[in-house]
Design a protein around this motif. Structure first.
Motif, PDB file in Angstrom:
ATOM      1  N   LEU A  82      44.350  39.321  51.095  1.00 15.31           N
ATOM      2  CA  LEU A  82      45.364  38.780  50.185  1.00 15.31           C
ATOM      3  C   LEU A  82      46.635  39.618  50.247  1.00 15.31           C
ATOM      4  O   LEU A  82      47.754  39.085  50.243  1.00 15.31           O
ATOM      5  N   ALA A  83      46.463  40.923  50.310  1.00 11.29           N
ATOM      6  CA  ALA A  83      47.622  41.801  50.428  1.00 11.29           C
ATOM      7  C   ALA A  83      48.376  41.541  51.730  1.00 11.29           C
ATOM      8  O   ALA A  83      49.618  41.562  51.771  1.00 11.29           O
ATOM      9  N   ALA A  84      47.628  41.280  52.806  1.00 11.64           N
ATOM     10  CA  ALA A  84      48.263  40.975  54.087  1.00 11.64           C
ATOM     11  C   ALA A  84      49.090  39.699  54.007  1.00 11.64           C
ATOM     12  O   ALA A  84      50.083  39.548  54.727  1.00 11.64           O
ATOM     13  N   LEU A  85      48.692  38.779  53.124  1.00 11.67           N
ATOM     14  CA  LEU A  85      49.442  37.537  52.929  1.00 11.67           C
ATOM     15  C   LEU A  85      50.583  37.709  51.931  1.00 11.67           C
ATOM     16  O   LEU A  85      51.348  36.768  51.680  1.00 11.67           O
ATOM     17  N   GLY A  86      50.686  38.881  51.342  1.00  7.93           N
ATOM     18  CA  GLY A  86      51.731  39.127  50.361  1.00  7.93           C
ATOM     19  C   GLY A  86      51.423  38.561  48.995  1.00  7.93           C
ATOM     20  O   GLY A  86      52.339  38.354  48.184  1.00  7.93           O
ATOM     21  N   LEU A  87      50.143  38.325  48.694  1.00  8.64           N
ATOM     22  CA  LEU A  87      49.742  37.737  47.420  1.00  8.64           C
ATOM     23  C   LEU A  87      49.243  38.816  46.463  1.00  8.64           C
ATOM     24  O   LEU A  87      48.490  39.715  46.860  1.00  8.64           O
ATOM     25  N   ASP A  88      49.656  38.712  45.217  1.00  9.67           N
ATOM     26  CA  ASP A  88      49.127  39.593  44.185  1.00  9.67           C
ATOM     27  C   ASP A  88      47.738  39.119  43.779  1.00  9.67           C
ATOM     28  O   ASP A  88      47.380  37.940  43.949  1.00  9.67           O
ATOM     29  N   TYR A  89      46.962  40.009  43.204  1.00  8.67           N
ATOM     30  CA  TYR A  89      45.594  39.666  42.848  1.00  8.67           C
ATOM     31  C   TYR A  89      45.114  40.574  41.731  1.00  8.67           C
ATOM     32  O   TYR A  89      45.712  41.607  41.429  1.00  8.67           O
ATOM     33  N   GLU A  90      44.029  40.163  41.114  1.00 12.30           N
ATOM     34  CA  GLU A  90      43.343  40.981  40.119  1.00 12.30           C
ATOM     35  C   GLU A  90      41.900  41.142  40.548  1.00 12.30           C
ATOM     36  O   GLU A  90      41.220  40.163  40.874  1.00 12.30           O
ATOM     37  N   GLU A  91      41.428  42.379  40.550  1.00 12.17           N
ATOM     38  CA  GLU A  91      40.036  42.664  40.883  1.00 12.17           C
ATOM     39  C   GLU A  91      39.218  42.839  39.608  1.00 12.17           C
ATOM     40  O   GLU A  91      39.749  42.998  38.514  1.00 12.17           O
ATOM     41  N   GLY A  92      37.908  42.833  39.768  1.00 12.19           N
ATOM     42  CA  GLY A  92      37.010  43.152  38.665  1.00 12.19           C
ATOM     43  C   GLY A  92      36.944  42.103  37.588  1.00 12.19           C
ATOM     44  O   GLY A  92      36.561  42.397  36.448  1.00 12.19           O
ATOM     45  N   VAL A  93      37.288  40.855  37.901  1.00  8.52           N
ATOM     46  CA  VAL A  93      37.203  39.776  36.916  1.00  8.52           C
ATOM     47  C   VAL A  93      35.760  39.289  36.869  1.00  8.52           C
ATOM     48  O   VAL A  93      35.211  38.865  37.882  1.00  8.52           O
ATOM     49  N   GLY A  94      35.145  39.360  35.702  1.00  3.01           N
ATOM     50  CA  GLY A  94      33.724  39.030  35.640  1.00  3.01           C
ATOM     51  C   GLY A  94      32.901  40.016  36.446  1.00  3.01           C
ATOM     52  O   GLY A  94      31.997  39.637  37.168  1.00  3.01           O
ATOM     53  N   ARG A  95      33.286  41.287  36.349  1.00  3.86           N
ATOM     54  CA  ARG A  95      32.644  42.430  36.998  1.00  3.86           C
ATOM     55  C   ARG A  95      33.141  42.633  38.423  1.00  3.86           C
ATOM     56  O   ARG A  95      33.717  43.669  38.736  1.00  3.86           O
ATOM     57  N   THR A  96      32.915  41.677  39.321  1.00  9.70           N
ATOM     58  CA  THR A  96      33.293  41.907  40.719  1.00  9.70           C
ATOM     59  C   THR A  96      34.134  40.777  41.305  1.00  9.70           C
ATOM     60  O   THR A  96      34.372  40.765  42.513  1.00  9.70           O
ATOM     61  N   GLY A  97      34.576  39.841  40.485  1.00 10.24           N
ATOM     62  CA  GLY A  97      35.356  38.720  40.987  1.00 10.24           C
ATOM     63  C   GLY A  97      36.804  39.093  41.275  1.00 10.24           C
ATOM     64  O   GLY A  97      37.312  40.126  40.831  1.00 10.24           O
ATOM     65  N   VAL A  98      37.468  38.220  42.041  1.00  4.00           N
ATOM     66  CA  VAL A  98      38.871  38.396  42.413  1.00  4.00           C
ATOM     67  C   VAL A  98      39.611  37.100  42.128  1.00  4.00           C
ATOM     68  O   VAL A  98      39.086  36.002  42.408  1.00  4.00           O
ATOM     69  N   VAL A  99      40.808  37.202  41.585  1.00  4.25           N
ATOM     70  CA  VAL A  99      41.637  36.025  41.316  1.00  4.25           C
ATOM     71  C   VAL A  99      43.028  36.275  41.866  1.00  4.25           C
ATOM     72  O   VAL A  99      43.593  37.366  41.702  1.00  4.25           O
ATOM     73  N   THR A 100      43.597  35.280  42.534  1.00  5.63           N
ATOM     74  CA  THR A 100      44.979  35.330  42.985  1.00  5.63           C
ATOM     75  C   THR A 100      45.650  34.011  42.633  1.00  5.63           C
ATOM     76  O   THR A 100      44.978  32.974  42.511  1.00  5.63           O
ATOM     77  N   VAL A 101      46.970  34.048  42.458  1.00  7.08           N
ATOM     78  CA  VAL A 101      47.730  32.875  42.037  1.00  7.08           C
ATOM     79  C   VAL A 101      48.942  32.699  42.948  1.00  7.08           C
ATOM     80  O   VAL A 101      49.645  33.664  43.260  1.00  7.08           O
ATOM     81  N   ILE A 102      49.178  31.453  43.367  1.00  6.06           N
ATOM     82  CA  ILE A 102      50.424  31.086  44.043  1.00  6.06           C
ATOM     83  C   ILE A 102      51.183  30.175  43.084  1.00  6.06           C
ATOM     84  O   ILE A 102      50.770  29.030  42.856  1.00  6.06           O
ATOM     85  N   ARG A 103      52.266  30.686  42.528  1.00  3.98           N
ATOM     86  CA  ARG A 103      53.107  29.904  41.612  1.00  3.98           C
ATOM     87  C   ARG A 103      54.285  29.355  42.409  1.00  3.98           C
ATOM     88  O   ARG A 103      55.047  30.118  43.012  1.00  3.98           O
ATOM     89  N   ASN A 104      54.434  28.039  42.389  1.00  3.10           N
ATOM     90  CA  ASN A 104      55.446  27.405  43.234  1.00  3.10           C
ATOM     91  C   ASN A 104      56.116  26.265  42.458  1.00  3.10           C
ATOM     92  O   ASN A 104      56.024  25.098  42.825  1.00  3.10           O
ATOM     93  N   GLY A 105      56.736  26.620  41.355  1.00  2.00           N
ATOM     94  CA  GLY A 105      57.488  25.636  40.591  1.00  2.00           C
ATOM     95  C   GLY A 105      56.617  24.786  39.692  1.00  2.00           C
ATOM     96  O   GLY A 105      55.426  25.039  39.489  1.00  2.00           O
ATOM     97  N   ASP A 106      57.248  23.749  39.133  1.00  2.00           N
ATOM     98  CA  ASP A 106      56.543  22.851  38.221  1.00  2.00           C
ATOM     99  C   ASP A 106      55.561  21.980  38.983  1.00  2.00           C
ATOM    100  O   ASP A 106      55.769  21.632  40.142  1.00  2.00           O
TER     101      ASP A 106
END
Length: 404
Positions: free
Chosen positions: A33-57
């Motif tokens: 994800l970092a290689a793609l330039g995407l931000d992320y959150e680790e440790g969601v639900g213990r070991t899960g990962v979440v990333t978001v692509i926000r692209n307008g409405d």
């Protein structure tokens, strides 16, 4: 730079991790994800990962991939076969394998995110990608929800996901309505009275009690469920005793129960409890059996209108006849919790990973059950291509259909 998806997949396959232990897997995901330039959150639900692509409405589309392995000793003989080991919840050292394709799920998700991220001038909306732990325990989705995933990220307008299955590579399998069964994991502890193996008359033997219970449980489906209906009662684990000349005090059974709806669930659970208690009474048990629930999974129900839209989009993208109705699967999933708890529609589909010629030969010979390994088999080994490409493209096409 484009992701090397084959290298990612083979690395994940070689290094599987058990449920809620997917720390290395999460590290691979965040690296890419970092290689793609995407931000992320680790440790969601213990070991899960979440990333978001926000692209307008526009709509909020959730994409979900699970990432845990299974306690299975791999026997595929692949050059990237797993030799990993882990410690299960009981503290036992066990082999670990990606025997259900979750490594392919993660790989396809990363590939789809790369495509969606690179084509933001062609769509608008928000993509929330959820890399979920512990699907095999039926606990990962609820762990992420309990950790506030709906509070910290935009709630979905639709939830999308996919699962690898032994269909010909390139094939998509999806149907409206119930796609996968509901299930419960049940633990039964039968209480006897232990003693010396030479004096069985002074004991209440829980091993015999367990054997009788296992056999009687098989009659629930064969004799109490309408043959036109679906139900499964499986005793997948039985443990009792430590030595041949000691009659133990307890025997433990672990059951997997599956059904298409809540009415059938209530009926099967009542019948299982009736059989367990009756066999204990027939054995003269002085203590009632202990019956506890390990997990409960709802049926995976595909929204009819959304499924029709997805099917049409995939037919346009891949050609008529690519999408088939695979029937209802008796396996179960916890992806539904994301849709149910958010009130969003769900579409969950399957994509094939078997060499098409191998599959056709097995069909012609009538040997599919013998020659085509299924999920959870130690021989489960999808062909890399075009399985990777179709998984990436299916998830991308699906997401684009519901974005604007």
């Amino acid at each position: 730079m484009s992701l090397d998806l084959e290298a990612i997949y083979t690395d994940l396959h070689r290094h599987p991790e058990l449920s809620f232990q997917e720390t290395r897997t999460a590290g691979v995901i965040t690296r890419e994800l970092a290689a793609l330039g995407l931000d992320y959150e680790e440790g969601v639900g213990r070991t899960g990962v979440v990333t978001v692509i926000r692209n307008g409405d526009g709509p909020v589309v959730w994409l979900r991939a699970d990432m845990d392995g299974l306690p299975v000793a791999e026997q595929t003989g692949l050059p990237y076969a797993s030799t990993a080991r882990g410690v299960d919840p009981a503290g036992q050292d066990v082999p670990v394998m990606h025997a259900c394709g979750h490594d392919m799920h993660v790989t396809a998700m990363l590939g789809a995110l790369e495509k969606l991220n690179a084509s933001q001038d062609e769509w608008s909306g928000t993509v929330v990608a959820v890399f979920q732990p512990a699907e095999e325990y039926g606990a990962g989705a609820q762990a992420m929800i309990a950790d506030g995933v709906f509070d910290r990220y935009p709630k979905p307008d639709i939830v999308l996901g996919q699962h690898l299955t032994p269909l010909p590579a390139g094939t998509i399998g999806v149907r409206p309505g119930t796609q996968m069964a509901a299930s419960d994991g049940i633990t039964v502890v039968l209480h006897g009275r232990g003693g010396h193996g030479s004096r069985p008359h002074s004991t209440i033997d829980p091993v015999v009690m367990a054997a009788a219970t296992v056999m009687r449980l098989q009659t629930i489906v064969s004799r109490e469920v309408d043959p036109r209906e679906m139900a499964v009662v499986t005793v997948g684990s039985i443990h009792a005793g430590l030595k041949n000349n000691i009659i133990p005090a307890e025997a433990t059974l672990e059951l997997s129960l599956r059904y298409p709806n809540d009415t059938a669930r209530a009926d099967i659970l009542e019948r299982v409890e009736r059989v367990v208690r009756a066999e204990a009474a027939a054995s003269g048990a002085e203590q009632e059996p202990t019956i506890s629930t390990l997990h409960t999974l709802p049926p995976t129900i595909n929204d009819a209108d959304s499924t029709a839209r997805l099917t049409a989009a995939m037919d346009r993208a891949f050609g008529e006849g690519t999408v088939v109705d695979p029937g209802m699967f008796t396996g179960s999933e916890d992806v539904s919790w994301f849709a149910r708890d958010s009130g969003a529609p769900l579409v969950y589909w399957f994509w094939g990973g078997v060499d098409p010629q191998q599959y056709a030969d097995a069909v012609a010979a009538g040997t599919i059950s013998r020659d085509i390994p299924t999920n959870h088999s130690p021989y489960f080994a999808p062909v890399l291509h075009p399985t990777i490409e179709r998984g990436v493209d299916a998830l991308t096409v699906a997401a684009r259909e519901f974005l604007t």
